[in-house]
Enzyme design. Structure first.
Site, PDB file in Angstrom:
ATOM      1  N   ASP A 103      54.620 -34.393  64.020  1.00 44.38           N
ATOM      2  CA  ASP A 103      56.014 -34.518  63.073  1.00 44.38           C
ATOM      3  C   ASP A 103      57.107 -35.407  63.830  1.00 44.38           C
ATOM      4  OD1 ASP A 103      58.320 -33.803  61.796  1.00 44.38           O
ATOM      5  OD2 ASP A 103      58.314 -31.885  61.765  1.00 44.38           O
ATOM      6  N   GLN A 154      62.171 -36.198  63.865  1.00 46.03           N
ATOM      7  CA  GLN A 154      63.514 -36.302  64.716  1.00 46.03           C
ATOM      8  C   GLN A 154      63.328 -37.391  66.003  1.00 46.03           C
ATOM      9  OE1 GLN A 154      66.210 -35.164  64.475  1.00 46.03           O
ATOM     10  NE2 GLN A 154      65.768 -33.609  62.628  1.00 46.03           N
ATOM     11  N   LYS A 193      66.560 -39.791  57.825  1.00 45.77           N
ATOM     12  CA  LYS A 193      66.986 -39.363  59.313  1.00 45.77           C
ATOM     13  C   LYS A 193      67.033 -40.587  60.095  1.00 45.77           C
ATOM     14  CE  LYS A 193      65.341 -34.885  59.030  1.00 45.77           C
ATOM     15  NZ  LYS A 193      66.204 -33.930  59.160  1.00 45.77           N
TER      16      LYS A 193
HETATM   17  N1  PMP Z   1      60.658 -31.443  60.721  1.00 39.03           N
HETATM   18  C1  PMP Z   1      61.737 -31.553  61.532  1.00 39.03           C
HETATM   19  C2  PMP Z   1      61.509 -31.509  62.879  1.00 39.03           C
HETATM   20  C3  PMP Z   1      62.974 -31.842  60.922  1.00 39.03           C
HETATM   21  O1  PMP Z   1      64.039 -31.923  61.598  1.00 39.03           O
HETATM   22  C4  PMP Z   1      63.095 -32.181  59.508  1.00 39.03           C
HETATM   23  C5  PMP Z   1      64.393 -31.971  58.684  1.00 39.03           C
HETATM   24  N2  PMP Z   1      65.518 -31.325  59.136  1.00 39.03           N
HETATM   25  C6  PMP Z   1      61.633 -31.745  58.957  1.00 39.03           C
HETATM   26  C7  PMP Z   1      60.754 -32.104  59.527  1.00 39.03           C
HETATM   27  C8  PMP Z   1      61.584 -31.970  57.398  1.00 39.03           C
HETATM   28  O2  PMP Z   1      62.092 -33.301  56.990  1.00 39.03           O
HETATM   29  P1  PMP Z   1      62.458 -33.394  55.236  1.00 39.03           P
HETATM   30  O3  PMP Z   1      63.346 -32.354  54.978  1.00 39.03           O
HETATM   31  O4  PMP Z   1      63.173 -34.811  55.188  1.00 39.03           O
HETATM   32  O5  PMP Z   1      61.185 -33.560  54.578  1.00 39.03           O
END
Ligand code: PMP
Length: 420
Positions: free
Chosen positions: A214, A217, A240
């Site tokens: 994932d 970040q 992000k």
């Molecule tokens: N994984 C991590 C580590 C995140 O910080 C986030 C968003 N806070 C997500 C997944 C999910 O991302 P999104 O809401 O853009 O799908």
């Protein structure tokens, strides 16, 4: 040039990021909130957008917008070319071997769900195991829980220590012949911990597991190379990484994508349809049913151009400096506890203030024009580990400055006075 040579030259370059020039690229940063200049310390939730991204989306809608893939007319060809160029741009950003390994999705969340629902449902059976870590965002927990429930598989969780680091031996101990997939974050959104992705990937693959990382970040902060990391899947969200909302990318090793059944059915993902049988298109089209977020993908490509338009090492050094500066300043404050003190961290300062709820801290900081996030950050297991209901999280981006951290520190002092 081989990557080690390039890294050596970058290290020597010593380039410095021109933060004032960067800030001028982001129109939203120039505003005042409650009469104070905005200090935007919430980029881990979503980053602000440079003019180049806003303009690229505007150009798409003004000049060459049309649906993609299905038209012979000129605008449709132009938008198709731009959309596919965006895919190639993402492939280059991630160091993928081919643009066929890039699937456009709504974001990291959808990328993970796609893998769980397609690779997972076809490969995970009763008694199999899925390994995650204690620091995952809910979007890298719940899709696996759903999969395990449906398939009769077992979700295993590698614990973290009190600095917020995965304990390598515990991760290793939970890998076995039943582990079908290990899914873990590159950087924790709640703690800032950078995981040793290459080592964790190698360990999981040595046990015969497939690996999903994932990168939500990590993408805004690091130069990425999925081939060097060795992972099988990698996901990130555009919003992000200074791009538009509503789009993101899933990287999947082509050999795996080719074996995976479709995610959703609909237009664009087929080779031929009869009422008796549908033949599916090859990846990535197989996984992109329906009209995609065309302008979103184009905006994402513009965001990646924007990031790569700077010296990536200079961005990293700047963000590391801010993190070090912020860590030292906050550590000196009495009654403040930093949550997440890993040896390797990126861009996140999570903390609690004695006797004050995080939401009150956030509200007082907002009155000072300082935007931080408060809550559990969609990582409730992390909150449980540290026995706190919520934290205040200041997160950093390439446009932040030391003076914004000074204001954060002054703001927290004020909170302590108000609640004294
Ligand atoms: N994984 C991590 C580590 C995140 O910080 C986030 C968003 N806070 C997500 C997944 C999910 O991302 P999104 O809401 O853009 O799908």
């Amino acid at each position: 040039m081989v990557s080690t040579e390039k890294a050596a030259i970058d290290r020597q370059s010593g380039a410095v990021l021109d933060v004032e020039a960067v800030r001028r690229d982001f129109p939203a940063l120039a505003q005042k909130i409650h009469g104070r200049p905005l200090a935007y310390l919430d980029s881990a939730a979503s980053a602000q957008k440079p003019e180049a991204v806003i303009a690229a989306q505007g150009r798409c809608y003004r000049e060459y917008y049309s649906n993609v893939h299905r038209g012979v007319h000129t605008l449709s060809q132009r938008s198709t070319e731009a959309y596919e160029r965006a895919r190639a741009r993402v492939a280059r950003f991630l160091g993928a071997a081919s643009e066929r390994e890039i699937v456009f999705v709504r974001g990291a969340t959808e990328g993970i769900n796609l893998v769980a629902q397609t690779w997972g449902r076809s490969q995970v059976s009763a008694g199999d195991e899925v390994l995650i870590t204690e620091m995952e965002h809910h979007s890298n927990i719940v899709p696996w829980q759903m999969l395990c429930e449906e398939r009769g598989a077992r979700l295993r969780v590698a614990p973290i220590d009190d600095q917020g680091q995965v304990i390598p031996e515990e991760f290793q101990r939970r890998l076995g012949e039943r582990t079908r997939i290990a899914a873990f974050t590159h950087v924790s959104n709640a703690l800032g911990t950078i995981n040793p992705v290459r080592e964790m990937t190698a360990a999981a693959q040595a046990a015969g597991a497939v690996v999903l990382v994932d990168g939500a970040q990590a993408a805004p902060h690091f130069q990425l190379d999925v081939q060097e990391l060795g992972c099988d899947f990698y996901v990130f969200s555009s919003h992000k990484a200074y791009g538009p909302t509503g789009v993101g990318a899933l990287y999947g090793r082509l050999a795996l994508l080719e074996k995976m059944p479709p995610y959703q059915g609909g237009g664009e993902m087929i080779r031929s349809v009869t009422f008796e049988k549908t033949e599916y298109a090859p990846p990535p089209a197989r996984f992109e049913a329906g009209t995609p977020d065309i302008a979103g993908a184009i905006g994402l490509a513009a965001a990646l151009d924007y990031i790569d338009g700077h010296d990536r090492r200079a961005i990293q050094r700047h963000e590391e400096d801010l993190l070090r500066y912020g860590t030292e300043a906050l550590s000196r404050l009495p009654g403040l506890r930093l949550i997440g003190t890993a040896a390797h961290k990126a861009a996140v300062l999570s903390f609690v203030v004695d006797g004050v709820h995080a939401h009150d801290v956030g509200t007082i900081l907002d009155l000072e024009g300082i935007a931080v996030r408060v809550g559990h950050h969609c990582a409730q297991p992390v909150m449980r580990h540290f026995r706190v209901p919520a934290t205040v999280r200041a997160s950093l981006a390439l446009y932040n400055r030391r003076d914004e951290i000074d204001r954060l520190v002054a703001g927290v002092r004020k909170v302590r006075e108000v609640f004294a």
